[in-house]
Design a protein around this motif. Structure first.
Motif, PDB file in Angstrom:
ATOM      1  N   THR A   1       1.197  -5.690  -3.288  1.00  0.00           N
ATOM      2  CA  THR A   1       1.733  -4.456  -3.353  1.00  0.00           C
ATOM      3  C   THR A   1       2.579  -4.149  -2.072  1.00  0.00           C
ATOM      4  O   THR A   1       3.527  -3.745  -1.980  1.00  0.00           O
ATOM      5  CB  THR A   1       0.607  -3.257  -3.166  1.00  0.00           C
ATOM      6  N   LEU A   2       2.208  -4.767  -0.855  1.00  0.00           N
ATOM      7  CA  LEU A   2       2.772  -4.746   0.367  1.00  0.00           C
ATOM      8  C   LEU A   2       4.132  -5.589   0.370  1.00  0.00           C
ATOM      9  O   LEU A   2       5.243  -5.402   0.903  1.00  0.00           O
ATOM     10  CB  LEU A   2       1.971  -5.065   1.435  1.00  0.00           C
ATOM     11  N   SER A   3       4.142  -6.482  -0.582  1.00  0.00           N
ATOM     12  CA  SER A   3       5.176  -7.683  -0.672  1.00  0.00           C
ATOM     13  C   SER A   3       6.306  -6.951  -1.653  1.00  0.00           C
ATOM     14  O   SER A   3       7.667  -7.229  -1.364  1.00  0.00           O
ATOM     15  CB  SER A   3       4.906  -8.820  -1.420  1.00  0.00           C
ATOM     16  N   LEU A   4       6.047  -5.805  -2.640  1.00  0.00           N
ATOM     17  CA  LEU A   4       7.038  -5.259  -3.142  1.00  0.00           C
ATOM     18  C   LEU A   4       7.612  -4.177  -2.447  1.00  0.00           C
ATOM     19  O   LEU A   4       8.908  -3.560  -2.800  1.00  0.00           O
ATOM     20  CB  LEU A   4       6.273  -4.799  -4.499  1.00  0.00           C
ATOM     21  N   LEU A   5       7.062  -3.554  -1.491  1.00  0.00           N
ATOM     22  CA  LEU A   5       7.673  -2.015  -0.663  1.00  0.00           C
ATOM     23  C   LEU A   5       7.621  -2.692   0.682  1.00  0.00           C
ATOM     24  O   LEU A   5       6.637  -3.454   1.376  1.00  0.00           O
ATOM     25  CB  LEU A   5       6.488  -1.125  -0.966  1.00  0.00           C
ATOM     26  N   PRO A   6       8.578  -2.312   1.349  1.00  0.00           N
ATOM     27  CA  PRO A   6       8.932  -3.062   2.731  1.00  0.00           C
ATOM     28  C   PRO A   6       8.321  -2.317   3.984  1.00  0.00           C
ATOM     29  O   PRO A   6       8.390  -2.684   4.964  1.00  0.00           O
ATOM     30  CB  PRO A   6      10.275  -2.878   2.708  1.00  0.00           C
ATOM     31  N   ASP A   7       7.655  -1.025   3.560  1.00  0.00           N
ATOM     32  CA  ASP A   7       7.355  -0.173   4.864  1.00  0.00           C
ATOM     33  C   ASP A   7       6.318  -0.851   5.967  1.00  0.00           C
ATOM     34  O   ASP A   7       6.347  -0.824   7.005  1.00  0.00           O
ATOM     35  CB  ASP A   7       6.693   1.058   4.089  1.00  0.00           C
ATOM     36  N   VAL A   8       5.263  -1.411   5.355  1.00  0.00           N
ATOM     37  CA  VAL A   8       3.914  -2.226   5.789  1.00  0.00           C
ATOM     38  C   VAL A   8       4.162  -3.245   5.757  1.00  0.00           C
ATOM     39  O   VAL A   8       4.245  -4.228   4.670  1.00  0.00           O
ATOM     40  CB  VAL A   8       2.698  -1.642   5.346  1.00  0.00           C
ATOM     41  N   PRO A   9       4.144  -4.212   7.015  1.00  0.00           N
ATOM     42  CA  PRO A   9       4.339  -5.685   6.829  1.00  0.00           C
ATOM     43  C   PRO A   9       3.212  -6.510   6.072  1.00  0.00           C
ATOM     44  O   PRO A   9       2.434  -5.942   6.256  1.00  0.00           O
ATOM     45  CB  PRO A   9       4.163  -6.055   8.437  1.00  0.00           C
ATOM     46  N   VAL A  10       3.326  -7.351   5.516  1.00  0.00           N
ATOM     47  CA  VAL A  10       2.349  -8.145   4.582  1.00  0.00           C
ATOM     48  C   VAL A  10       1.409  -8.566   5.496  1.00  0.00           C
ATOM     49  O   VAL A  10       0.178  -8.634   5.429  1.00  0.00           O
ATOM     50  CB  VAL A  10       3.064  -9.080   3.630  1.00  0.00           C
ATOM     51  N   GLY A  11       1.951  -9.273   6.811  1.00  0.00           N
ATOM     52  CA  GLY A  11       1.114 -10.090   7.652  1.00  0.00           C
ATOM     53  C   GLY A  11      -0.070  -9.187   8.273  1.00  0.00           C
ATOM     54  O   GLY A  11      -1.082  -9.421   8.642  1.00  0.00           O
ATOM     55  N   ALA A  12       0.113  -7.870   8.545  1.00  0.00           N
ATOM     56  CA  ALA A  12      -0.591  -6.831   9.198  1.00  0.00           C
ATOM     57  C   ALA A  12      -2.044  -6.764   8.114  1.00  0.00           C
ATOM     58  O   ALA A  12      -3.007  -6.481   8.868  1.00  0.00           O
ATOM     59  CB  ALA A  12      -0.010  -5.391   8.923  1.00  0.00           C
TER      60      ALA A  12
ATOM     61  N   VAL B   1       3.318   2.073  -7.770  1.00  0.00           N
ATOM     62  CA  VAL B   1       3.304   0.574  -7.914  1.00  0.00           C
ATOM     63  C   VAL B   1       1.975   0.211  -7.809  1.00  0.00           C
ATOM     64  O   VAL B   1       1.806  -0.902  -8.788  1.00  0.00           O
ATOM     65  CB  VAL B   1       4.062   0.171  -6.724  1.00  0.00           C
ATOM     66  N   MET B   2       1.052   0.929  -7.330  1.00  0.00           N
ATOM     67  CA  MET B   2      -0.468   0.336  -7.249  1.00  0.00           C
ATOM     68  C   MET B   2      -0.956   0.446  -8.731  1.00  0.00           C
ATOM     69  O   MET B   2      -1.982  -0.110  -9.054  1.00  0.00           O
ATOM     70  CB  MET B   2      -1.325   1.102  -6.457  1.00  0.00           C
ATOM     71  N   LEU B   3      -0.567   1.438  -9.388  1.00  0.00           N
ATOM     72  CA  LEU B   3      -0.995   1.701 -11.030  1.00  0.00           C
ATOM     73  C   LEU B   3      -0.897   0.233 -11.654  1.00  0.00           C
ATOM     74  O   LEU B   3      -1.559  -0.064 -12.632  1.00  0.00           O
ATOM     75  CB  LEU B   3      -0.021   2.808 -11.699  1.00  0.00           C
TER      76      LEU B   3
ATOM     77  N   GLY C   1     -12.131   0.176  -8.511  1.00  0.00           N
ATOM     78  CA  GLY C   1     -12.564  -0.422  -7.252  1.00  0.00           C
ATOM     79  C   GLY C   1     -11.241  -0.883  -6.343  1.00  0.00           C
ATOM     80  O   GLY C   1     -11.081  -0.504  -5.073  1.00  0.00           O
ATOM     81  N   THR C   2     -10.386  -1.680  -6.960  1.00  0.00           N
ATOM     82  CA  THR C   2      -9.361  -2.173  -6.338  1.00  0.00           C
ATOM     83  C   THR C   2      -8.060  -1.113  -6.351  1.00  0.00           C
ATOM     84  O   THR C   2      -7.525  -1.124  -5.001  1.00  0.00           O
ATOM     85  CB  THR C   2      -8.796  -3.411  -7.204  1.00  0.00           C
ATOM     86  N   ALA C   3      -8.265  -0.347  -7.361  1.00  0.00           N
ATOM     87  CA  ALA C   3      -7.276   1.014  -7.128  1.00  0.00           C
ATOM     88  C   ALA C   3      -7.473   1.829  -5.912  1.00  0.00           C
ATOM     89  O   ALA C   3      -6.441   2.143  -5.149  1.00  0.00           O
ATOM     90  CB  ALA C   3      -7.079   1.567  -8.281  1.00  0.00           C
ATOM     91  N   VAL C   4      -8.586   1.999  -5.360  1.00  0.00           N
ATOM     92  CA  VAL C   4      -9.008   3.146  -4.388  1.00  0.00           C
ATOM     93  C   VAL C   4      -8.752   2.068  -3.320  1.00  0.00           C
ATOM     94  O   VAL C   4      -8.140   2.647  -2.282  1.00  0.00           O
ATOM     95  CB  VAL C   4     -10.440   3.426  -4.507  1.00  0.00           C
ATOM     96  N   TYR C   5      -9.033   0.895  -3.163  1.00  0.00           N
ATOM     97  CA  TYR C   5      -8.886   0.135  -2.113  1.00  0.00           C
ATOM     98  C   TYR C   5      -7.632  -0.040  -1.629  1.00  0.00           C
ATOM     99  O   TYR C   5      -7.083   0.021  -0.374  1.00  0.00           O
ATOM    100  CB  TYR C   5      -9.655  -1.102  -2.241  1.00  0.00           C
ATOM    101  N   LEU C   6      -6.629  -0.312  -2.594  1.00  0.00           N
ATOM    102  CA  LEU C   6      -5.066  -0.455  -2.293  1.00  0.00           C
ATOM    103  C   LEU C   6      -4.571   0.998  -1.437  1.00  0.00           C
ATOM    104  O   LEU C   6      -3.872   0.745  -0.651  1.00  0.00           O
ATOM    105  CB  LEU C   6      -4.299  -0.577  -3.570  1.00  0.00           C
ATOM    106  N   VAL C   7      -4.922   2.030  -2.071  1.00  0.00           N
ATOM    107  CA  VAL C   7      -4.487   3.215  -1.135  1.00  0.00           C
ATOM    108  C   VAL C   7      -5.163   3.442  -0.086  1.00  0.00           C
ATOM    109  O   VAL C   7      -4.257   3.674   1.042  1.00  0.00           O
ATOM    110  CB  VAL C   7      -4.750   4.313  -2.225  1.00  0.00           C
ATOM    111  N   VAL C   8      -6.438   3.157   0.271  1.00  0.00           N
ATOM    112  CA  VAL C   8      -7.116   3.152   1.466  1.00  0.00           C
ATOM    113  C   VAL C   8      -6.767   2.288   2.545  1.00  0.00           C
ATOM    114  O   VAL C   8      -6.264   2.638   3.647  1.00  0.00           O
ATOM    115  CB  VAL C   8      -8.601   3.136   1.372  1.00  0.00           C
ATOM    116  N   ALA C   9      -6.536   1.061   2.254  1.00  0.00           N
ATOM    117  CA  ALA C   9      -6.030  -0.202   2.983  1.00  0.00           C
ATOM    118  C   ALA C   9      -4.680   0.173   3.370  1.00  0.00           C
ATOM    119  O   ALA C   9      -4.368  -0.117   4.589  1.00  0.00           O
ATOM    120  CB  ALA C   9      -6.171  -1.619   2.392  1.00  0.00           C
ATOM    121  N   THR C  10      -3.559   0.596   2.323  1.00  0.00           N
ATOM    122  CA  THR C  10      -2.244   0.903   2.812  1.00  0.00           C
ATOM    123  C   THR C  10      -1.868   1.920   3.877  1.00  0.00           C
ATOM    124  O   THR C  10      -1.355   1.694   4.994  1.00  0.00           O
ATOM    125  CB  THR C  10      -1.476   0.922   1.555  1.00  0.00           C
TER     126      THR C  10
END
Length: 414
Positions: free
Chosen positions: A354-365, A332-334, A301-310
């Motif tokens: 996940t967001l902190s490891l990759l710079p595209d999407v701001p973590v604060g969002a 990375v999500m794997l 469930g967390t794996a699905v959420y990571l993709v959908v939320a990002t």
């Protein structure tokens, strides 16, 4: 009146009443939060010792490191396959539904910190994941409220008992007796699940409101569709391997799924889940190994959420993620989908990592998602629970177990 004695019916009533109270009297609903939090904490306090006992017993019952190792290796392969399927399901469904397109960013409600109230401790990186696995002392593994060191200690104790042979039999018998005691305690506590669900739902509706939660409804719907797609694939795989009907499997675990629905935590049904898996013919040794291991490494469930939320955040912020970047996120999500074991609401923690490891999407969002994280957490927990059920059945069949769906319990005559 016999119907109202059923736990799942009591859970549904608790959820409905909590929704009404939170909507009509939102202030009271927010003040009812301790009911839900206390119930989840009561359940969580039992998880470390039960995980320890069941894993140790599972290793000892296998009778040797070689067979235990082969079962664990098969489980890890199944877990990896399920995680890859979860990531792909989330990516495909989110790309089709595009939940963040045209959404205006809301204002985050202030004064809400469920992670602090539940004592959550987020992982700050892959190195922290490794350090959390090794406890400061042998006994601190059971007091830190984290399952990772418990798994580490349990593995050492289990293989240690095998090494010392007959000298360890009294310890193994004592651990089995302690397991039975813990299951009995869980049976007492689980009767309070409707009260916990009532408080948790009243708080969610009272704090965020039905209207505001509805503004993020497409995100919730996208996650639900993606998770439902994954569950359908998993139950289809189980049917192909075991000939078990998906409908009968869902009916067999009905009470546990409703409890997870009300508490947003799959941990609270761990003992009941293990007992019902054994009723399907899964050997206790396999259950004692695979189910606890799945609670750490099979968070589908967390794996699905990571993709959908990002993808939701990237669309809401109008940030393009080309296929090559999305592929990097999936890789990375794997790993990051495994890094929040033992933390209630772990999906949000894993998303921040996940967001902190990759710079595209701001973590604060990601802060905007807190408002509906209780709902998202429920979907994640249900999916992870069903993924662990499916994984255990698949590994058991791979090990050669003969699985049989028990007949429905007949109604007693009045």
């Amino acid at each position: 009146m016999r119907l109202f004695r059923q736990l799942y019916v009591q859970m549904i009533l608790g959820i409905v009443l909590g929704t009404i109270v939170g909507h009509v009297w939102p202030t009271i609903g927010v003040e009812l939060a301790p009911l839900g939090i206390a119930f989840v904490k009561a359940m969580r306090m039992m998880v470390p010792p039960i995980l320890f006992c069941t894993i140790v017993d599972g290793i000892v019952l296998h009778g040797g490191a070689r067979r235990t190792g082969s079962t664990i290796a098969r489980a890890i392969l199944v877990f990896i396959g399920i995680t890859i399927a979860a990531l792909l399901a989330g990516a495909v469904v989110a790309s089709l539904m595009r939940p963040g397109a045209g959404l205006r960013m809301p204002t985050l409600p202030a004064g809400i910190d469920l992670d602090r109230q539940l004592g959550a401790r987020h992982i700050t990186g892959p190195g922290d994941f490794l350090l959390r696995m090794v406890p400061d002392t042998f006994f601190s593994a059971f007091t830190a409220g984290d399952v990772l060191p418990v798994l580490f200690i349990a593995g050492l104790v289990g293989f240690g008992l095998i090494r010392i042979g007959p000298a360890g039999e009294p310890i193994a018998r004592a651990i089995r007796g302690l397991t039975q005691l813990q299951f009995a305690i869980f049976g007492f506590l689980i009767r309070a699940a409707p009260i916990g669900a009532f408080g948790a739902v009243a708080f969610t509706v009272g704090a965020y409101g039905i209207g505001f939660i509805g503004s993020l409804g497409l995100l919730v719907a996208t996650l639900a569709v993606a998770c439902a797609t994954l569950v359908a694939l998993l139950l289809g795989a189980v049917r192909a391997a075991t000939s078990m009907s998906p409908i009968r499997i869902l009916r067999h675990f009905r009470d546990e799924l409703v409890i997870v629905l009300g508490t947003s935590s799959s941990e609270v049904v761990l003992p009941r889940l293990m007992t019902k898996l054994e009723a399907l013919g899964v050997p206790p040794a396999v259950v004692g190994l695979i189910v606890p291991l799945g609670y750490t490494l099979n968070l589908a469930g967390t794996a699905v959420y990571l993709v959908v939320a990002t993808l939701f955040l990237s669309e809401a912020l109008d940030i393009a993620l080309p296929p090559d970047r999305l592929a990097l996120y999936l890789v990375v999500m794997l790993a990051t989908s495994k890094t929040a074991a033992g933390v209630t609401g772990s999906g949000f923690s894993a998303l921040l990592l996940t967001l902190s490891l990759l710079p595209d999407v701001p973590v604060g969002a990601a802060a905007m998602l807190i408002a509906v994280d209780r709902i998202l957490s429920t979907i994640r927990a249900l999916t992870s629970g069903l993924a662990n059920i499916s994984a255990t059945l698949l590994v058991a069949r791979w090990d050669g177990a003969m699985l049989v769906m028990p007949s429905p319990t007949p109604r007693s005559a009045t």
